[in-house]
Scaffold this active site. Structure first.
Site, PDB file in Angstrom:
ATOM      1  N   GLU A 200      -2.235 -10.472  31.295  1.00  0.00           N
ATOM      2  CA  GLU A 200      -1.322 -10.018  32.352  1.00  0.00           C
ATOM      3  C   GLU A 200      -1.720  -8.680  32.969  1.00  0.00           C
ATOM      4  O   GLU A 200      -1.718  -8.515  34.181  1.00  0.00           O
ATOM      5  CB  GLU A 200       0.119  -9.923  31.835  1.00  0.00           C
ATOM      6  CG  GLU A 200       0.882 -11.227  31.848  1.00  0.00           C
ATOM      7  CD  GLU A 200       0.611 -12.086  30.627  1.00  0.00           C
ATOM      8  OE1 GLU A 200      -0.070 -11.612  29.701  1.00  0.00           O
ATOM      9  OE2 GLU A 200       1.081 -13.238  30.603  1.00  0.00           O
ATOM     10  N   HIS A 269      12.162 -13.592  25.277  1.00  0.00           N
ATOM     11  CA  HIS A 269      11.959 -14.438  26.451  1.00  0.00           C
ATOM     12  C   HIS A 269      13.215 -14.565  27.303  1.00  0.00           C
ATOM     13  O   HIS A 269      13.331 -15.489  28.101  1.00  0.00           O
ATOM     14  CB  HIS A 269      11.499 -15.839  26.034  1.00  0.00           C
ATOM     15  CG  HIS A 269      10.112 -15.890  25.495  1.00  0.00           C
ATOM     16  ND1 HIS A 269       9.753 -15.318  24.310  1.00  0.00           N
ATOM     17  CD2 HIS A 269       8.983 -16.439  25.998  1.00  0.00           C
ATOM     18  CE1 HIS A 269       8.465 -15.524  24.087  1.00  0.00           C
ATOM     19  NE2 HIS A 269       7.970 -16.196  25.105  1.00  0.00           N
TER      20      HIS A 269
END
Lengths: 466, 333
Positions: A200, A269
């Site tokens: 990322e 998450h």
């Protein structure tokens, strides 16, 4: 002409220091780079090097002197060929120098009083006109899922502009971790639909660099939770560089992906990042609810010359909504939508919480309370005009968000109403937020952690004193 | 392609004109930085100010291999790179003093300056951030097929950041035209390479990604240009990235407020007296009969005048208008 040696500033905060020791005596030859004296600052003892070459003509401030102000004369350097007599007439008495070639910077102008720019949408009354314009009406629609709407938005913009490309994890061959990019690889090929490694920070920095050069990347984060690894590039690189470059370095880039809680994926998450990104000048932050929002706003985000953080929600991807067929359909960033008109209380929500708010409004209507539901669509710049106009009508407001309460979007809305519509309020603004804990895994606990229509009904009745 | 360590195959030796230009450009950086240090001492430059003195041969030698349209990106020790890409010393110095005629109109300062016109993409204050950004500039060269190369400069401190390896991986995977130039000046602020790096041969840091690496004497501008040429050519021709370790040295502290207690004075003065890139080139220019003392003095004089002019410009330029506080946050959509 003899060169004045001035007390140097040797740290960003130094205003005075001690002249600890002279390493050169009067009459010594000095080369550029020679250490001529040692100076003690509040932090360290530093060596002071000569910049010019010549002979040390006179020591003005003897060693051991404390509290020597920065920029006061401490010595005189004679240039090549100059005699000591060249110093005649110079003020070598020490103290603050009066006659140096350099002038200290002028005092800063009046400190800014407003925390936000006069023309910023955050400022009272700013953007009122734009906020109150009526949305264009369409007459022909097709039912699309949010997933399809996002895909169509990208495909249309990629057809229109060869500089637009998509990159991220599993966007190509896998057809998207959530199938949002389905079919794009087939149409646009590997050059423009790029599968990245799981990296990322790296691919966010890479895309930001490509945007600096004028390309228009769409960065897909599988979820915004993973963008935490890349947040340095989103803020320090993408958001701030236009300002730091005095307007030279635009960064036309979209950071998109699912945000907020999905279902049973627990704390790492399941987080809403709206207030994190909305805090930062230099970013636009968009969070659509319906498929029409998703398509119209994503097209606008891709066309925008600024970095746009585009917060989707996994739970919405499969939901279908009417989307205008007009090929030019696009929605303005910075404009909220009144999803349901009402006169008794304003409910402000974004993303999945718009559905929660609408469900609450239906229940409230059965109990004789007409709620006006505002779908924010954009978090930054916030459409304060639409919120304020509604509150001036209803005199009451409830904000609903999935994120945590502290410094959340609801906090900003409450403060904005206090600043701009205090006299219209008949009750304190209420917030319905995610519970202030990391998201639990157990089904019953997860349900308890998220805002519900019942919770919104209760808060709305509370501000209506019913 | 296996990771290999090979010397340039047939790099052209620099011409007399090249050497004169190298001397001029290195001396300009040296004198500019000395002046910047002086202005900092007078309180005219604020905040952090990281000088490039000692490392001049690296950027001057490398940029001699750049072509129009190439891009350059570096960290916060960036003044030398700006001058080497042809940015105006007046605009750079005026940014250092925080004035309206600076490259960023006074809003960026020493660490944050840019010139799209010269292909200079900053000036980045977060250690290592320029590496994926520069990899993205390389990506854009390839996307557009414009034959450009991105020169990404990073220090021996940045080389231990994770995002450097994320970048190496993508650059090698996609064969991006990027030359990673590790300026190993031996210290990441106050921590030596010996104390910070498990492996000290930084030229090998791309090997896991099959990126060829090469160590180069960064105190010798001729070696820099000659040894790096092959790597730049290969990146340009689509063979993928290169990692170059330029062994160099900074004479000054990490920033202006660094007392540099982590190394001895002897170490610094030995490097300055025995390995100075400008002194060496000066001697060579004389020995080879390219320039005599008088001609060299003329160059010195010209550069002194340029730097003095830049310093005066930087002091006379007004501070930004207070209204500038609010501009350049977003572009109009």
């Amino acid at each position: 002409m003899p060169v004045q040696i001035l007390m140097p500033a040797l740290s960003p905060t130094m205003t005075e220091g001690k002249l600890a020791r002279w390493l050169k005596a009067e009459g010594d030859a000095i080369a550029a780079g020679d250490v001529i004296c040692e100076i003690e600052t509040d932090k360290a003892t530093m060596e002071f090097e000569a910049v010019d070459e010549g002979t040390l003509g006179k020591i003005v401030v003897p060693e051991g002197t404390e509290n020597v102000a920065v920029n006061s004369l401490i010595g005189v350097l004679l240039e090549e060929g100059e005699e000591a007599s060249a110093m005649d007439g110079m003020d070598t008495a020490g103290g603050p120098s009066q006659d140096v070639t350099a002038t200290a910077p002028a005092k800063p102008a009046e400190p800014a009083r407003a925390a936000v720019a006069p023309d910023s949408p955050l400022q009272a009354g700013g953007d009122a006109e734009a906020g109150l314009q009526e949305e264009k009406q369409y007459d022909s629609f097709t039912k699309l899922s949010v997933r399809e709407a996002l895909r169509d938005a990208m495909a249309e913009e990629m057809r229109a502009n060869g500089d637009v490309f998509l990159l991220g994890e599993e966007v190509g061959q896998y057809q998207g971790a959530y199938k949002v990019s389905q079919g794009l690889l087939d149409e646009f090929g590997e050059k423009r639909v790029i599968d990245t490694p799981i990296t990322e920070m790296g691919f966010t920095g890479l895309a930001t660099g490509a945007a600096f050069s004028g390309l228009r990347p769409i960065v897909e984060f599988m979820t915004f939770n993973f963008a935490m690894q890349a947040i340095d590039h989103i803020l320090n690189s993408a958001a701030k560089t236009l300002y730091m470059s005095g307007g030279q370095m635009g960064c036309p880039i979209v950071f998109r992906g699912s945000n907020g809680a999905a279902s049973r994926v627990a704390a790492q998450h399941s987080q809403c990042y709206a207030s994190w990104y909305a805090h930062c000048p230099g970013l636009k932050v968009v969070s659509p609810w319906s498929a029409a929002d998703a398509k119209g706003l994503l097209k606008a985000a891709i066309r925008d010359p600024n970095p746009v953080v585009f917060l989707e929600n996994e739970m919405l991807y499969g939901q279908t909504f009417d989307v205008p067929d007009d090929p030019d359909f696009v929605l303005p960033i910075g404009k909220a939508k009144i999803e349901r008109a009402g006169s008794d209380v304003t409910i402000v929500a974004f993303s999945r919480m718009v559905a929660v708010a609408l469900e609450a409004a239906a229940t409230l209507a059965e109990q004789g309370i007409e709620a006006e539901v505002i779908n924010l669509r954009t978090i930054r710049p916030l459409d304060t005009a639409t919120i304020i106009r509604s509150v001036q009508k209803t005199n009451r407001c409830v904000s609903v968000e999935e994120g945590w309460p502290f410094a959340g979007i609801g906090s900003e809305i409450g403060m904005t109403i206090m600043e701009q519509a205090f006299d219209w309020l008949d009750a304190p603004v209420a917030r319905v937020c995610g519970v202030d804990v990391p998201m639990p895994y157990a089904a019953n606990l997860e349900k308890l952690a998220l805002p519900t229509p019942e919770g919104v009904v209760e808060a709305a009745k509370g501000v209506c004193y019913k | 392609m296996a990771a290999t360590r090979r010397k340039a195959k047939s790099a052209a030796a620099p011409t007399a004109d090249d050497l004169k230009a190298f001397y001029h450009d290195m001396l300009l950086i040296r004198r500019f930085e000395e002046k910047a240090g002086q202005l900092y001492g007078m309180g005219l430059i604020g905040g952090f100010c990281h000088l490039y003195i000692g490392q001049e041969a690296v950027v001057v030698g490398l940029q001699a291999l750049a072509k129009p349209g190439d891009s350059v990106i570096t960290s916060y020790r960036d003044h030398g790179h700006m001058l080497a890409t042809g940015m105006d010393p007046k605009g750079v110095m005026a940014e250092l003093t925080g004035r309206r005629d600076g490259y960023s109109r006074g809003k960026g300062g020493s660490m944050h300056m840019f010139s799209k016109e010269k292909g200079f993409y900053g000036g980045h204050g977060i250690v290592g951030a320029q590496v994926p950004l520069g990899t993205g500039l390389g990506f854009a060269h390839k996307y557009r097929g414009d034959d450009g190369v991105c020169f990404v400069y990073l220090g021996d401190g940045a080389i231990n950041q994770g995002q450097v390896y994320e970048s190496f991986n993508m650059a090698a995977l996609w064969k991006l035209p990027v030359v990673y130039v590790i300026e190993n000046n031996k210290y990441g602020m106050g921590t030596s390479v010996e104390r910070a790096s498990a492996t000290k041969d930084l030229s090998k840091r791309g090997e896991s990604f099959a990126i060829a690496g090469l160590a180069i004497n960064g105190m010798d501008v001729i070696a820099v240009k000659t040894d790096a040429e092959d790597a730049v050519d290969r990146a340009r021709s689509g063979e993928g990235p290169a990692v170059l370790e330029l062994k160099t040295y900074r004479y000054r502290g990490h920033s202006m407020s660094d007392p540099a207690k982590y190394r001895s004075k002897e170490e610094v003065s030995k490097m300055r007296s025995e390995n100075d890139p400008i002194d060496h080139l000066r001697q060579k220019l004389i020995a080879d009969g390219i320039l005599d003392e008088a001609a060299l003095k003329e160059i010195d004089k010209e550069i002194k005048a340029t730097v003095t002019e830049a310093a005066e410009y930087a002091q006379n330029s007004p501070e930004p208008d207070p209204a500038e506080l609010y501009t350049d946050v977003l572009l109009d959509a």
